[in-house]
Scaffold this active site. Structure first.
Site, PDB file in Angstrom:
ATOM      1  N   PRO A  28      -2.075  -6.468   4.786  1.00 17.76           N
ATOM      2  CA  PRO A  28      -1.842  -7.326   5.949  1.00 17.76           C
ATOM      3  C   PRO A  28      -3.156  -7.787   6.585  1.00 17.76           C
ATOM      4  CG  PRO A  28      -1.355  -5.044   6.456  1.00 17.76           C
ATOM      5  CD  PRO A  28      -1.654  -5.100   5.002  1.00 17.76           C
ATOM      6  N   GLU A  29      -3.138  -8.972   7.119  1.00 18.61           N
ATOM      7  CA  GLU A  29      -4.302  -9.525   7.813  1.00 18.61           C
ATOM      8  C   GLU A  29      -4.170  -9.240   9.308  1.00 18.61           C
ATOM      9  OE1 GLU A  29      -6.893 -10.792   6.265  1.00 18.61           O
ATOM     10  OE2 GLU A  29      -5.944 -10.566   4.309  1.00 18.61           O
TER      11      GLU A  29
END
Length: 92
Positions: A2-3
């Site tokens: 995930p960013e």
């Protein structure tokens, strides 16, 4: 992996469930990690009230009423779960 925006979403969704609660115990998986996590390393968190959550990049942390702070990374799954201690742990 995930960013930042996804991590922010997780932090905001966890905060209502965690802030104000006390860390009573910690469980350490036997999975091999790049940086090993030990029960002794988590001991300063025990008995501490969670006062907030924060985020910097892909990491987030739990702030406590004391000096302790736990840094967390979501890893490849992008998931963080809040479960009762009585719930059986699944392998994956």
């Amino acid at each position: 992996m995930p960013e930042g925006p996804e991590v922010e979403t997780v932090v905001r969704s966890l905060a209502p469930s965690l802030v104000g609660r006390t860390i009573e115990r910690a469980w350490v998986s036997d999975l091999k990690l790049r940086r090993p996590v030990t029960a002794a390393g988590l001991a300063p968190l025990l008995g501490q009230e969670i006062t907030g959550l924060g985020r910097k990049g892909k990491l987030f942390w739990l702030e406590t009423a004391g000096e302790a702070r736990a840094w967390l990374r979501l890893g490849m799954s992008g998931r963080a779960l809040v479960e009762t201690a009585s719930k059986p742990r699944v392998k994956h």
